[in-house]
Structure formats: C-alpha cells, structure tokens
Design a protein around this motif. Structure first.
Motif, mmCIF file in Angstrom:
data_model
loop_
_atom_site.group_PDB
_atom_site.id
_atom_site.type_symbol
_atom_site.label_atom_id
_atom_site.label_comp_id
_atom_site.label_asym_id
_atom_site.label_seq_id
_atom_site.Cartn_x
_atom_site.Cartn_y
_atom_site.Cartn_z
ATOM 1 N N PRO A 24 20.786 -0.917 3.451
ATOM 2 C CA PRO A 24 20.811 -0.015 2.056
ATOM 3 C C PRO A 24 21.616 1.170 2.261
ATOM 4 N N PRO A 25 22.270 1.767 1.008
ATOM 5 C CA PRO A 25 22.917 2.736 1.073
ATOM 6 C C PRO A 25 22.121 3.944 1.377
ATOM 7 N N VAL A 26 22.786 4.899 2.103
ATOM 8 C CA VAL A 26 22.067 6.321 2.173
ATOM 9 C C VAL A 26 21.993 6.889 0.902
ATOM 10 N N TYR A 27 20.610 7.492 0.567
ATOM 11 C CA TYR A 27 20.748 8.420 -0.822
ATOM 12 C C TYR A 27 19.667 9.213 -0.616
ATOM 13 N N LYS A 28 19.470 10.176 -1.690
ATOM 14 C CA LYS A 28 18.460 11.191 -1.660
ATOM 15 C C LYS A 28 17.506 10.773 -2.740
ATOM 16 N N LEU A 29 16.527 11.462 -2.956
ATOM 17 C CA LEU A 29 15.585 11.333 -4.399
ATOM 18 C C LEU A 29 14.764 12.574 -4.319
ATOM 19 N N CYS A 30 14.249 12.753 -5.350
ATOM 20 C CA CYS A 30 13.269 13.909 -5.817
ATOM 21 C C CYS A 30 11.933 13.095 -6.174
ATOM 22 N N ALA A 31 10.886 13.992 -5.368
ATOM 23 C CA ALA A 31 9.471 13.056 -5.640
ATOM 24 C C ALA A 31 8.670 14.290 -6.339
ATOM 25 N N ILE A 32 8.471 13.959 -7.472
ATOM 26 C CA ILE A 32 7.985 14.957 -8.554
ATOM 27 C C ILE A 32 6.500 14.787 -8.673
ATOM 28 N N PRO A 33 5.541 15.561 -8.208
ATOM 29 C CA PRO A 33 3.941 15.093 -8.430
ATOM 30 C C PRO A 33 3.687 15.103 -9.724
ATOM 31 N N ARG A 34 2.987 14.002 -9.828
ATOM 32 C CA ARG A 34 2.368 13.407 -11.083
ATOM 33 C C ARG A 34 0.990 14.212 -11.536
ATOM 34 N N LEU A 87 0.862 -1.234 -0.009
ATOM 35 C CA LEU A 87 -0.120 0.059 0.050
ATOM 36 C C LEU A 87 0.762 1.178 0.067
ATOM 37 N N PHE A 88 1.973 1.239 0.790
ATOM 38 C CA PHE A 88 2.864 2.611 0.864
ATOM 39 C C PHE A 88 3.494 2.709 -0.447
ATOM 40 N N THR A 89 3.887 1.553 -1.095
ATOM 41 C CA THR A 89 4.651 1.703 -2.359
ATOM 42 C C THR A 89 3.635 2.016 -3.570
ATOM 43 N N VAL A 90 2.669 1.623 -3.511
ATOM 44 C CA VAL A 90 1.769 1.971 -4.589
ATOM 45 C C VAL A 90 1.008 3.462 -4.343
ATOM 46 N N THR A 91 0.839 3.709 -3.092
ATOM 47 C CA THR A 91 0.401 5.193 -3.067
ATOM 48 C C THR A 91 1.413 6.077 -3.312
ATOM 49 N N ILE A 92 2.738 5.751 -2.816
ATOM 50 C CA ILE A 92 3.717 6.897 -3.494
ATOM 51 C C ILE A 92 3.922 7.005 -4.755
ATOM 52 N N LEU A 93 3.760 5.698 -5.469
ATOM 53 C CA LEU A 93 3.852 5.879 -6.980
ATOM 54 C C LEU A 93 2.721 6.414 -7.763
ATOM 55 N N GLN A 94 1.569 6.187 -7.032
ATOM 56 C CA GLN A 94 0.299 6.786 -7.556
ATOM 57 C C GLN A 94 0.335 8.563 -7.728
ATOM 58 N N ASN A 95 1.037 8.936 -6.670
ATOM 59 C CA ASN A 95 1.088 10.497 -6.819
ATOM 60 C C ASN A 95 2.390 10.943 -7.182
#
Length: 498
Positions: free
Chosen positions: A488-498, A455-463
């Motif tokens: 896991p390695p430490v990393y950063k990401l950008c979440a771009i609204p769809r 649910l968390f994965t799908v909700t994030i990728l839906q938005n």
C-alpha cells in the motif's frame, strides 16, 4: 576476421533461439504443457511479463491463452492458473496433488539446504505435514480460534488505543503502530511475551519486516525470483533484503537459546517451549521431525507471517476508510448500535454487524494482498484438463483472479461493501473469498488473522474517527508495488477521539 566472429555469435544466438522455440513448441499445446508466449533463451518471457505488476500481466495473458497457460520466468517454465474454476479445481478439488510448495528463490537463499526443507512456509516433505499439524494443535492450545486468544487481542487493543491517543489528533503514519499491535499477539504465543511500542529492538524488527515485504515486491525482488542464479553473484539492491532476513533469524535464534535455558517441560509457556519439550520426547528417534533447525525455521515462519500480512491488511484497510468517509461513518453507526462506546468489541459481535463484516471482507478482497498466492508444484507428472504438468513445475494459482471475478463481484476494481451484502442487508458469504489461499496450503493462521482484522478495526473506529490529511479524493489507493504481494502507499492520518 572480426566480422566473421560477430557473424558466428549472431548465428549461435539464432540457433539457440530456434532450438528454444522448438523445445517450447514441443512441450506446449493439447495433451502437453499448457500454451503460452514463446520464450527467449535464458531470459524467458521477460518481454511479456512485467515485474512491476505481475497480476495484470497474467490477466492479459489469460485473455490470449485461456485459464491455464505457461510462462517462462527466467529459464523456468511456470504454469499459471487464472480464474475461480481452475484455482478451485487445483487447490480444493485436487488438494493432495497440488499441495506441494513451488520453488521460491528467496526462500532457498534465506534457508539454504537442509534448512529449506524445514518449517511451514517453504518445506514440502513428511516433516512439513508433521510440523504443520503440531503448529496448528499448539496454536489452538494457546487459544487460536478460542476465547483466550480473543482476550489477548482485546488486551493488545488497549495498548494500541493508548498509543494512538498519544498522537492527540495530529497526523501520524500508522505503519509501525499497527505492526507492533499485530506482532505482539503472535509474539505472546510464540515467544511468551509482548514488547513496548517504543522498544528500539522491537521497532527495528518491524522495520526489517516492512523492508522485506517492500523489497520482495520491488522490481529487483521480482527479478531475483526469475534470475537468482545470475543475481546471486552480482551486487545490487536485492542483496540488502537478505541482511534484513538475517536480523530476523538472529532474533529468533536468540529467543530459542533463552527458552532452552529456562525450559520447564511440565509447564510450557509458549510455542517454543512446546517444541523444545517435543524435541526432548523424541530425542531417541533419529528420524524425528522435531529438531533445532525445524524449531528455528517454524518459529521464524509464524513470527513473520503472523506479523506482516495482517498488519499490512489493517494499514491498507484504514487507507480505504480514509478514502471513503461515508463507509467509515456507516461502520461507526453499526458499532454504536451493537457494541456501544463503553465495552470492548468481541468476535461474537460480528454476526450482528453485517455491514462491518462486509467492509472487513471487502478490504481483503479489494486489496488482494498476495495476488499470486505463494507458488505450488506437483510431485509427479500430473494430467490437468487437456494438459500434462511435468513433475516439479512451479504453479501460480492467481488469487486476485478469484477475488476480482466480475461475475461474482460486479465492478471488482471498485471498493464496495455491497459485494458481501444481500439485498436485505444481511451478510453474503462467497466461495470466491480466498485471501488466505485454499486447500491444504491455506494459511495456518487464517483464524487468528480474521479475528485480529475484525477486532482491531472495530476497536479503532469505536474510539476514533479517522481523517485524511489531504482531500480524500486525492488519496491514491493503488498499490505502490505489485509483485507476489501488493504494497500500500505510505500515508498519514489524524485519529480524532469520538
């Protein structure tokens, strides 16, 4: 005189080595302990066993000694089960014989006797059976595996989206955001409340958990598991880990006190209330399993296990989706077709989303989060194949050897959702999928964890579309630490609204 003294020391060391080797030879081989490399006195197989990557070490040893072999972690012999057939035979086919929890030095120090016989994770006795059953029943009553817990996850997903939206597409480290989201689900069940993502006390707890997971799987953490009798008396980084544990124990104890003061037995609001009510019911029973030590330890187990492993799986999963943007794209296409953009995803969607389901399974298979499983033991001398495992011997069923089986999963070291898809594109189940272990010691929160990861994965990728800060080809997806768990390695990401 000095030369004579030195010669005496060398002679004694040689005799000790010979005696140790003779004892090892006498115990190993057909009809006895499984074979394995000859150990050194005290140090065991420290020359062969690399704390930096235990799973790889055990894989190499299995190539030499077969699927069942013995290694000495420090002075203690440990039986390793490597490969699907032997792991299934022990944990599933002979579940009763192999259900007991093996020795864990860290657990013994965190919860010294008699507390180490309490709770769900570290304990073994009749109390463990009763408390585990009670915990599972109570979790189900509060909705685990039912619609009500799904609604809790969906509600928390809204808070998670709100938090990600605040980043406005700029780079951020998702570690604590994901930890807060996952932890709030188990907190609502155990403590009856959720916490704000900016709550300093809550964030400190998430930091405690994150630090513990890293330190347990560091070189020092692995050495402590092997040589705790020595390291308990020495200074070093391994001691910091137990301060983190103390902070978590203090938090749980404080929550129990608050619940005691406000308890209404007729209407329990959460797990702690239910346990306190059970304690009142059985207060005249001197042999009751429901006492304060068990309450604190079990609540601690549920809180920590229900937070760290699931949030780390999600964090590792997002990293893999950054690394493979085309896979992320295909998941989003399926989300758009089945769920759309306007309604919340639900568990019922999973059966109509074979590709997404395959990706979620492949994340758990590929990362093999707890590659060694937690240790097991046998409570009596136990014949196994052509060997006899002595009572009390620690046993490691290597889950990564099952999850990375090359016959079941071609190219097991590659991230490929096709491992869980039939040629027709439908979802393919596999008996080799054991990220939560198997048998009587399977993780009691498996159902909850699987719902959260989906649910968390799908909700994030839906938005949002997730973008790497660097070229995806430059992203490392190898664990930075690999002991009993993979970090896991430490990393950063950008979440771009769809």
């Amino acid at each position: 005189m000095e030369l004579l003294g030195a010669a005496t020391v060398v002679l004694l060391v040689c005799i000790a080595c010979l005696l140790s080797f003779a004892a090892w030879k006498g115990k190993s081989g057909k009809g006895k302990m499984p074979p394995g490399p000859a150990p050194l006195p005290i140090l065991g197989n420290v020359l062969q066993v690399k704390p930096k990557n235990l799973a790889k070490t055990f894989q190499k040893l299995s190539e030499e000694y077969g699927p069942v072999f013995t290694v000495h972690l420090g002075s203690d012999p440990v039986v390793v089960l490597h490969g699907y057939n032997v792991v299934k035979e022990a944990l599933v086919d002979r579940a009763d014989e192999f259900a007991a929890r093996g020795h864990m030095a860290i657990g013994d120090r965190v919860f010294p006797l008699p507390s180490s016989s309490a709770g769900i994770v570290f304990s073994n006795n009749e109390e463990w059976l009763q408390v585990r059953r009670f915990a599972l029943t109570t979790l189900r009553n509060f909705g685990m595996g039912k619609r009500s817990i799904e609604e809790r996850i969906q509600e928390e997903s809204e808070y998670l989206l709100e938090e990600i939206n605040k980043t406005k597409g700029t780079p951020f480290d998702p570690t604590f955001t994901l930890s807060c989201a996952v932890s709030n689900v188990i907190c609502s069940i155990v403590f009856g409340k959720r916490y704000d993502y900016k709550d300093k006390k809550f964030l400190a707890l998430m930091n405690n958990l994150n630090t513990i997971f890293e330190m347990m799987n560091s070189r020092w953490g692995q050495l402590y598991q092997m040589f705790s009798n020595i390291l308990d008396y020495l200074p070093g980084p391994h001691n910091y880990m137990f301060r983190e544990f103390d902070a978590l124990k203090a938090f749980v104890s404080e929550e129990v006190k608050i619940h005691e003061a406000s308890l209404e037995p007729s209407s329990p609001q959460d797990f702690i209330d239910c346990f306190l009510s059970k304690m009142q019911e059985e207060k005249e029973n001197p042999n009751s399993s429901f006492h304060m030590k068990n309450l604190i330890t079990t609540s601690f187990d549920l809180f920590t296990a229900g937070t760290e492993t699931t949030s780390t799986t999600l964090r590792y999963g997002l990293l893999l989706l950054l690394k493979y943007p085309k896979i992320q794209e295909k998941v989003q296409e399926e989300i758009d077709q089945v769920v759309g953009r306007s309604r919340k995803p639900c568990v019922a969607d999973r059966t109509r989303m074979p590709y997404t389901d395959a990706v979620v399974h492949e994340i758990q298979r590929f990362i093999s989060l707890i590659p060694l499983s937690l240790p097991h033991t046998v409570t009596k001398d136990t014949p196994f194949r052509e060997y006899v495992i002595p009572k009390g011997t620690t046993i490691y069923p290597i889950l990564s050897s099952v999850l990375h089986d090359s016959k079941e999963f071609p190219n097991p070291n590659e991230f490929d959702p096709g491992h869980f898809l039939n040629k027709s594109g439908t979802f393919r189940k596999s008996d080799f999928f054991m990220p939560f272990s198997a048998g009587k010691r399977i993780c009691p929160g498996e159902g909850l964890a699987r719902m959260e990861i989906f649910l968390f994965t799908v909700t994030i990728l839906q938005n949002f579309t997730l973008k790497a800060v660097v070229d995806p080809q430059e992203l490392s997806i190898a664990p930075t630490l690999s002991g009993t768990g993979n970090v896991p390695p430490v990393y950063k990401l950008c979440a771009i609204p769809r």
